[in-house]
Design a protein around this motif. Sequence first.
Motif, short mmCIF file in Angstrom:
data_model
loop_
_atom_site.label_atom_id
_atom_site.label_comp_id
_atom_site.label_asym_id
_atom_site.label_seq_id
_atom_site.Cartn_x
_atom_site.Cartn_y
_atom_site.Cartn_z
N GLN A 19 0.83 -1.21 0.00
CA GLN A 19 0.00 0.00 0.00
C GLN A 19 0.87 1.26 0.00
OE1 GLN A 19 -2.45 -0.90 3.52
NE2 GLN A 19 -4.26 -0.88 2.19
N ILE A 20 1.89 1.26 0.83
CA ILE A 20 2.77 2.42 0.92
C ILE A 20 3.52 2.62 -0.40
CG2 ILE A 20 4.78 3.40 2.09
CD1 ILE A 20 3.83 1.93 4.62
N ASP A 21 4.01 1.53 -0.97
CA ASP A 21 4.72 1.62 -2.25
C ASP A 21 3.81 2.16 -3.35
OD1 ASP A 21 7.03 0.64 -1.12
OD2 ASP A 21 6.71 -1.43 -1.79
N ALA A 22 2.54 1.74 -3.33
CA ALA A 22 1.59 2.21 -4.34
C ALA A 22 1.36 3.71 -4.22
CB ALA A 22 0.26 1.45 -4.20
N LYS A 23 1.26 4.21 -2.98
CA LYS A 23 1.06 5.64 -2.76
C LYS A 23 2.29 6.43 -3.23
CE LYS A 23 -3.07 5.76 -1.11
NZ LYS A 23 -3.40 5.83 0.31
N ILE A 24 3.46 5.90 -2.95
CA ILE A 24 4.69 6.57 -3.38
C ILE A 24 4.79 6.59 -4.90
CG2 ILE A 24 7.21 6.32 -3.44
CD1 ILE A 24 7.07 5.50 -0.50
N ALA A 25 4.47 5.47 -5.52
CA ALA A 25 4.52 5.39 -6.98
C ALA A 25 3.54 6.37 -7.61
CB ALA A 25 4.19 3.97 -7.44
N TYR A 26 2.35 6.50 -7.00
CA TYR A 26 1.35 7.43 -7.52
C TYR A 26 1.83 8.87 -7.37
CZ TYR A 26 -3.11 9.75 -8.31
OH TYR A 26 -4.09 10.55 -8.81
N ALA A 27 2.45 9.17 -6.23
CA ALA A 27 2.95 10.53 -6.00
C ALA A 27 4.06 10.86 -6.99
CB ALA A 27 3.47 10.65 -4.57
N LYS A 28 4.95 9.91 -7.24
CA LYS A 28 6.05 10.14 -8.18
C LYS A 28 5.53 10.28 -9.61
CE LYS A 28 9.79 7.81 -5.67
NZ LYS A 28 10.73 6.66 -5.71
N ARG A 29 4.44 9.58 -9.90
CA ARG A 29 3.87 9.66 -11.25
C ARG A 29 3.38 11.07 -11.52
NH1 ARG A 29 3.68 8.80 -15.95
NH2 ARG A 29 2.37 7.37 -17.09
N GLY A 30 2.83 11.71 -10.51
CA GLY A 30 2.34 13.07 -10.67
C GLY A 30 3.43 14.11 -10.50
N ASN A 31 4.49 13.77 -9.77
CA ASN A 31 5.57 14.72 -9.51
C ASN A 31 6.86 13.93 -9.34
OD1 ASN A 31 7.35 16.66 -8.65
ND2 ASN A 31 6.18 17.30 -6.87
N ALA A 32 7.56 13.74 -10.45
CA ALA A 32 8.75 12.90 -10.44
C ALA A 32 9.89 13.47 -9.61
CB ALA A 32 9.24 12.65 -11.88
N ASN A 33 9.81 14.75 -9.27
CA ASN A 33 10.86 15.38 -8.46
C ASN A 33 10.51 15.46 -6.98
OD1 ASN A 33 12.50 15.92 -10.70
ND2 ASN A 33 11.37 17.78 -11.18
N ILE A 34 9.49 14.74 -6.58
CA ILE A 34 9.01 14.89 -5.22
C ILE A 34 10.05 14.53 -4.17
CG2 ILE A 34 7.96 12.58 -5.10
CD1 ILE A 34 5.67 13.95 -3.48
N GLU A 35 10.89 13.54 -4.44
CA GLU A 35 11.91 13.16 -3.45
C GLU A 35 12.90 14.30 -3.23
OE1 GLU A 35 13.83 9.43 -3.94
OE2 GLU A 35 11.99 8.33 -4.34
N ALA A 36 13.31 14.96 -4.32
CA ALA A 36 14.24 16.08 -4.20
C ALA A 36 13.58 17.25 -3.46
CB ALA A 36 14.70 16.53 -5.58
#
Length: 263
Positions: A19-36
């Motif tokens: 579930q957590i991985d899916a949320k992270i993947a979804y967030a990155k899909r919308g904003n690939a720079n989110i980690e930075a």
Amino acid sequence: QLLLTQLAEKENVAPTAEQIDAKIAYAKRGNANIEAQLKAQGISIEEWRRQIGMQQALINLITKGIEVSEEDLKKDYDTRVNSGSFKMPEACNISVIACGDKARIDYVYKQLEAGKDFAKTARELSEDKTTAPDGGKVGWITSDMASVPEIVRITTFGTPEGKYSKPVFFQDKNDKTWAIIRVNEKRPAETQRFDEVKGLIREQLALKKANQKAFDKMVMDFVTTSDIKVSAERFKDIPAMIKRNATIDLSLTQPTGTAGAGN
């Protein structure tokens, strides 16, 4: 947060890694720079995962036992797609070499034209302290990203994948910059598929059906019967305060850091 985590475990709805991985993947899909962006805010990936896990525990608790039909999921998806949701703009993954004066950027361009590796040149000659150590890597920008100077977007999306641009000039506030932009990868504009967002839609529809009063009672019953121990003397009154205010705002279930991922 610890109490809610324990309650989710007690109710057999603790958040899973999937579930957590899916949320992270979804967030990155919308904003690939989110980690930075999170790193710039002082938020580590581990802390981000913890925050998402906390939100997921709440969602799992609130939506426990609530069913949403496949028909309702598809109907909601179609309605939202028709209204413009789940659309991903064209995007480019870029690297840059930035310099403060034209003579230096012209020298850099000659080095690249002579066959020198872009990443190596960025590490040696770029004056952008943020990107230079990583070979000039910036990450993804979208065609509608207003925070990126227009000339940079025009140059980026006009440069073929795997190629670099001629030097371009732009001014950001008081900083005058010459830059060479390399397009590492391009991603066309697209609409996210039903199977990519079905889980998110299911949660959102289930939350709409949730009974806030029943959830508050479950939390209250658990918290008021819990043995809460606080070792710091200055915080000795906190357990009593927690027991008095054992209700949760449903807005806390909204994902952290997913802006731009679709409404």
